[in-house]
Design a protein around this motif. Structure first.
Motif, mmCIF file in Angstrom:
data_model
loop_
_atom_site.group_PDB
_atom_site.id
_atom_site.type_symbol
_atom_site.label_atom_id
_atom_site.label_comp_id
_atom_site.label_asym_id
_atom_site.label_seq_id
_atom_site.Cartn_x
_atom_site.Cartn_y
_atom_site.Cartn_z
ATOM 1 N N SER A 83 0.676 -1.177 0.105
ATOM 2 C CA SER A 83 0.033 0.118 0.004
ATOM 3 C C SER A 83 1.007 1.381 -0.130
ATOM 4 O O SER A 83 0.542 2.451 -0.445
ATOM 5 C CB SER A 83 -0.870 0.161 1.415
ATOM 6 N N GLU B 228 3.346 0.765 -4.194
ATOM 7 C CA GLU B 228 2.532 0.514 -5.252
ATOM 8 C C GLU B 228 3.495 -0.235 -6.414
ATOM 9 O O GLU B 228 3.147 -1.062 -7.195
ATOM 10 C CB GLU B 228 1.484 1.524 -5.762
ATOM 11 N N ARG C 207 -4.907 -0.530 -6.651
ATOM 12 C CA ARG C 207 -4.518 0.405 -5.712
ATOM 13 C C ARG C 207 -5.825 0.652 -4.650
ATOM 14 O O ARG C 207 -5.660 0.665 -3.475
ATOM 15 C CB ARG C 207 -4.422 1.782 -6.442
ATOM 16 N N LEU D 161 -5.721 -2.253 -2.151
ATOM 17 C CA LEU D 161 -4.658 -2.071 -1.303
ATOM 18 C C LEU D 161 -5.253 -1.025 -0.021
ATOM 19 O O LEU D 161 -4.909 -1.319 1.239
ATOM 20 C CB LEU D 161 -3.385 -1.525 -1.411
ATOM 21 N N ASP D 162 -6.011 -0.101 -0.593
ATOM 22 C CA ASP D 162 -6.628 0.970 0.410
ATOM 23 C C ASP D 162 -7.412 0.107 1.383
ATOM 24 O O ASP D 162 -7.650 0.636 2.489
ATOM 25 C CB ASP D 162 -7.170 1.818 -0.406
ATOM 26 N N ARG E 166 -5.448 -2.603 3.740
ATOM 27 C CA ARG E 166 -4.411 -2.066 4.756
ATOM 28 C C ARG E 166 -4.880 -2.288 6.444
ATOM 29 O O ARG E 166 -6.111 -2.045 6.523
ATOM 30 C CB ARG E 166 -3.842 -1.064 4.258
#
Length: 336
Positions: free
Chosen positions: A202, A205, A320, A323-324, A327
């Protein structure tokens, strides 16, 4: 420790940074990895391998907090604000009286909480008497300032290189290199891939294209698992082109989604799309998904559109967002 600074014997600075970051973030770093993530400090780190170096204690903390952020332990770099001075600047113009009043309550109430913790032989403080007293006297603003003060304390304790507190009690550090070379150890936190690697990605990237292909498949499986689906991760070889199978909860019939993972820099060509469509029909899936660290080529997208294939794409932009979502909660800057 010396007057006004910290003195490190040869090889000790790098060991200190790596071992403390390993304890806090659960990732074991090599000397080369330290320099990779701390390029502005690499000259100092390399010099410390050969001889004694002396740095200010606040400089050491700054380097350490920068390292924690860059290996994904914090979503934003921590500024070392252990007293909540940021709260003062936030409230001083319109709520200075309330801010000062909260500090007075803090000085009065928190020592009792510390004594209670000592009597119970625990490191955990009960902040409720402090927060409730602030809310009772100053309302919503008092509550917000009190919570900000508590959160500043918690963040400082968990991130400071000089404290034994941390957000997660990792059993043992996991080598960062395993993210790029594979490895089959059972995750401590996570079903398919260890949370430490998700947090690292995260904040890095660009590493998506470099991670081991098996870890890329595990990341995909983890996303659907946490979204509530039943997930089957393929064997990794001889999987007939299907890397992940996804079922709706409570449905054991044909898969809802079959997934093809492509961890690569080159664009995904139409031959992959055609092969996935054949797998969809063979398995009776509702649709197929291509998860890639790159993107579909124009030709591949044209095939999907022209032939009406039930195929969707998750590219770097979609990863992306994954991952947000995945996390570790609470590792960002706290905002009330």
């Amino acid at each position: 420790m010396t007057m006004g600074g910290m003195l490190f014997a040869p090889e000790v600075l790098a060991d200190s940074l790596a071992e403390t970051a390993g304890y806090k973030a659960g990732l074991a770093l090599s000397l080369a990895e330290l320099c990779k993530h701390l390029p502005e400090d690499c000259e100092l780190i390399q010099a410390s391998e050969q001889g004694f170096v002396r740095i200010r204690s606040e400089k050491y903390d700054e380097i350490f907090y920068r390292l924690l952020h860059r290996i994904g332990n914090t979503a934003e770099q921590y500024d070392g604000d252990s007293t909540g001075i940021g709260l003062y600047h936030r409230y001083k113009d319109e709520h200075l009286v309330e801010y000062q009043g909260v500090l007075e309550i803090f000085i009065k109430v928190m020592p009792e909480a510390m004594r209670a913790a000592q009597q119970e032989s625990t490191k955990l403080l009960d902040p409720r008497p402090f927060v409730l007293a602030c809310k009772e006297k100053y309302g919503r603003v008092g509550f917000e300032i009190a919570m900000g003060k508590i959160q500043a304390m918690i963040k400082s304790q968990n991130l400071s290189p000089h404290s034994g507190h941390r957000y997660v009690d990792w059993v043992a550090p996991r080598k960062l290199a395993e993210l790029f070379s594979g490895g089959s150890d059972t995750p401590e936190v996570g079903r398919f891939i260890d949370q430490r690697y998700i947090d690292y990605l995260s904040s890095n990237e660009v590493a998506l294209s470099e991670m081991h292909w098996r870890k890329f498949e595990e990341l995909t499986a983890e996303y659907f698992h946490r979204d509530g689906y039943r997930v089957e991760l393929g064997p990794g070889s001889n999987d007939d082109g299907v890397d992940v199978r996804v079922w709706r909860p409570g449905n054991d019939d044909n898969p809802h989604i079959i997934v093809q993972c492509k961890r690569q820099k080159a664009k995904v060509e139409k031959v992959i799309v055609k092969g996935l469509h054949s797998d969809i029909e063979f398995e009776g899936a509702d649709f197929g998904l291509i998860v890639t660290s790159s993107e579909l080529s124009p030709g591949a997208r044209s095939v999907v559109t022209a032939r009406g294939y039930p195929i969707e794409e998750v590219n770097r932009s979609g990863l992306r967002q994954w991952l947000d979502q995945l996390r570790t909660p609470g590792t960002g800057i706290v905002r009330i």
